[in-house]
Design an enzyme around this catalytic site. Sequence first.
Site, short mmCIF file in Angstrom:
data_model
loop_
_atom_site.label_atom_id
_atom_site.label_comp_id
_atom_site.label_asym_id
_atom_site.label_seq_id
_atom_site.Cartn_x
_atom_site.Cartn_y
_atom_site.Cartn_z
N HIS A 86 0.74 -1.13 0.02
CA HIS A 86 -0.20 -0.05 0.04
C HIS A 86 0.97 1.13 0.09
O HIS A 86 1.12 1.98 -1.13
CB HIS A 86 -0.98 0.02 1.12
N CYS A 138 -0.79 0.23 9.66
CA CYS A 138 -1.00 1.54 9.19
C CYS A 138 -2.19 1.96 8.64
O CYS A 138 -2.95 3.02 9.07
CB CYS A 138 0.05 1.89 7.99
N HIS A 139 -2.89 1.09 7.57
CA HIS A 139 -4.05 1.23 6.95
C HIS A 139 -4.80 0.06 7.00
O HIS A 139 -5.95 0.04 6.20
CB HIS A 139 -3.80 1.80 5.58
N GLY A 140 -4.54 -1.23 7.71
CA GLY A 140 -5.42 -2.04 7.95
C GLY A 140 -5.37 -3.07 6.91
O GLY A 140 -5.96 -3.89 6.86
#
Lengths: 180, 264, 423
Positions: A125, A144-146
Amino acid sequence: MTADPTRRDFLYIATGSVAGVGAAVALWPFIDQMNPTSAVLALASIEIDLTPIQVGQAVTFKFRGHPLFVRRRTPKEIASAAAVTVTELPDPLARNENLPEDAPATSSNRQIKPEWLVVSGVCTHLGCTPTAFEGEYGGWFCHCHGSQYDNAGRIRKGPAPQNLAVPVYSFLSDTRIKVG
Amino acid sequence: MRFALLGGLALGLALAHPAAAATGDPAPVKDMHWSFESPFGTYNRADLQHGFQVYKEVCSACHSLNRVAFHTLSEEGGPGFTPAEMKAIAAGYKIPAEPNDKGETVDDKGERLTRPGIPADHFPAPFANDEAARAVNGGALPPDLSLIIKARAHGAQYVYSLLTGFDQKAPAGFKPTEGKYYNPYFPGWDIGMPPPLTDGQVTFVDGAPNKVADEAYAVVTFLAWASEPHLEARHRIGLGVMIFLIVLSGMLYLTYRRVWKDAH
Amino acid sequence: MSGPSTYVPQTGFTRWLDQRLPLLRFSHDTILTFPTPRNLNFWYAFGAILTFFLGVQIVTGIVLAMHYVPNADLAFDSVENIMRDVNYGWLLRYMHSNGASMFFLAVYVHMFRGLYYGSYKAPREVLWILGVLIYLLMVVTAFMGYVLPWGQMSFWAATVITNLFSSLDQVIPHLGSVIATWLWGDFAVGDATLNRFFSLHYLLPFVIAAVVGLHIWALHVPGNNNPLGIDVKGPQDSLAFHPYYTAKDAFYVGIFTIIFAGLVFFAPDLVGNPDNYIPANPLVTPPDIVPEWYLLPFYAMLRSIPQKLIGVIVLVGSLLTLAFIPWLDSSRVRSNRFRPLMKQFFWILVADCILLGYLGSQGADALWHVGGTDVPLVWLARLGTAYYFAFFWLIMPIVGLIETPRPLPDSIAKSVLGAAPAE
């Protein structure tokens, strides 16, 4: 005393060309000096001794400045990875530098020996390092963002677009791999 | 008159000469021929490999070679070991290990934890620091050898003379300081290093001669490479550059004459 | 004198640009059509050679700075990283270190040429002084650059030279020590000194480039001097700079690069000092501290004076003297070609500078055996220093007044075209 224009011009053109070629060749060291030094290139490939890694354990190494995950999978984990069909995967490609670009993300295309998974630890990502043994798929979870990866390093859920990259690597022996 | 004055200066300079050598002044170095000394010189591969063996078996006990990385042993212009041989050489060395998972760098006995060397590592030093080196060597610090040939006037000749100069007897009236050894090539004449080489000390695999002079010649060649690993590339590229520049200057000369032909 | 511009833009684009920023016009007028005396010889090529080497130093310096680390613990290692690991690093480093030597060799020839042909005389006084300024900037730049590798000689040369400031304590108490401490950023040469020297070493070459711009501008106002020392009287005395002098300078630059390549590729440490391959050790002084060859004459002058403050005054004086030259020479005749007496003294000056350079390289207590006696070389250095100052402050003013110059030719054109073409 008219100088022969073609001969005079030839001399000037020839001299100019030779000087130009010289300048171009002389330019190369100034460009090449910015390329990685031999000290950096000496670490372009690393060898890893697998003997200390226990079954079910995942270890992080530093490879070319980034984390590298080496995971020794249990038979259960191997089986669960193999059971997944490519159609359920968000990213159907193997992302394995040892295989052609269009190879599908089957479990066998993500490994050389089933027991060992070697993948880049850089989340596809935005580059964070995911945490092992977290998430719903028994693989990695990126805080960080799953993004969630399975134990073959394939993205299953979350914003990451691609499976974790499998770098160029090979087995030098049963207990030693060379990466890069 | 200009020539008379310059001639007089030259004559004066020719008649004058440095005052006679005093006690402790280093002797003029021996004049050896080196394969790498000429403008087109190269390193002799056999000498480099023999010299590496001498360094490894003799010198490395006291002298570090900090700046030389193992991977250079198999690179162009060097001793010419194969990558496999180089890796084996590296793996044979114990390198101080990075802190383990518990953050330890020493084991229960206080010994430094080590790991086998990899090509990217440099030669490890025999002592942890300068103080430890001095303690074991009577207060003298054995210098690192990575640049020794460039760090001494007359480099290769000096080191060779030094290594082969221990067999000379001290002149009458000169006694080396306690714990030091007489060597006429060393400034001050007494050196902390005991004679490091003896005949037959290192056995070369290919049966090459191994008297002190041979061992010294080999190790100096190796150390010259360690100081200047890119010498062969430098000479090779230099030859091409010189030829190019001479040709280009010739063409620039012709251009200059042609341009100026119609100036008069 | 160049006269009005003759540039005519040939294309639509060049006409458009010329109305907005006359760069091409400027280049045309200053480099292409600029009228240059037709009798310039080999000694006049060194301006171009110097420009070339300033370029070499800046370009190699910038790429070296991509790898160099200006920290006392890492500097030496970073230079060895350049020499061993950086692709072509050894080449770039040797070009930079030997380029400095070539730069100074060329500047000394350039300066002596100016002295010989009277190029410093009216109306070129400011040109000469700008040149002296460039030279001083070069000396400071080179001195700081030599400190950067942080070898034994780097460290100890920095220590010796910055310690000279402490001699000012004799003039005003504490002044010298305060200045020295301020320069060092510490109680002695150290990491703080190294970092600021790196910053300034990167900066000054661009200051030099700017002053070179002024130097060339100052040259273009009256135009070049020439070996005859007589003024250009008309267009028949000169030629367009291009192609005559672009071609001639290119050839001489080519010859100089052969010498440069010879050093870089086959004798890269010839003029260097082996002690600088030993990492700096503040606790151990090398047996002989010597600067690079191009500073040796001044070093000899400094060392020849036993008293520290006077030695510093002599050193500074030897450099500042150069700025006064346009007013020290009383002769009406410019070129030494027509000054039979001055010419002799000039060549003695050249020999004197070479001798002083040699003496600077020898140990402080070196002796020579002449006949049956031991002569300390420092006495020769004192003689040499005396002659250096006498040349500028006594000989230049006096000889101009008492000498009978040879008759000058009528014009450059007559001199060049009348007899066989002179080179």
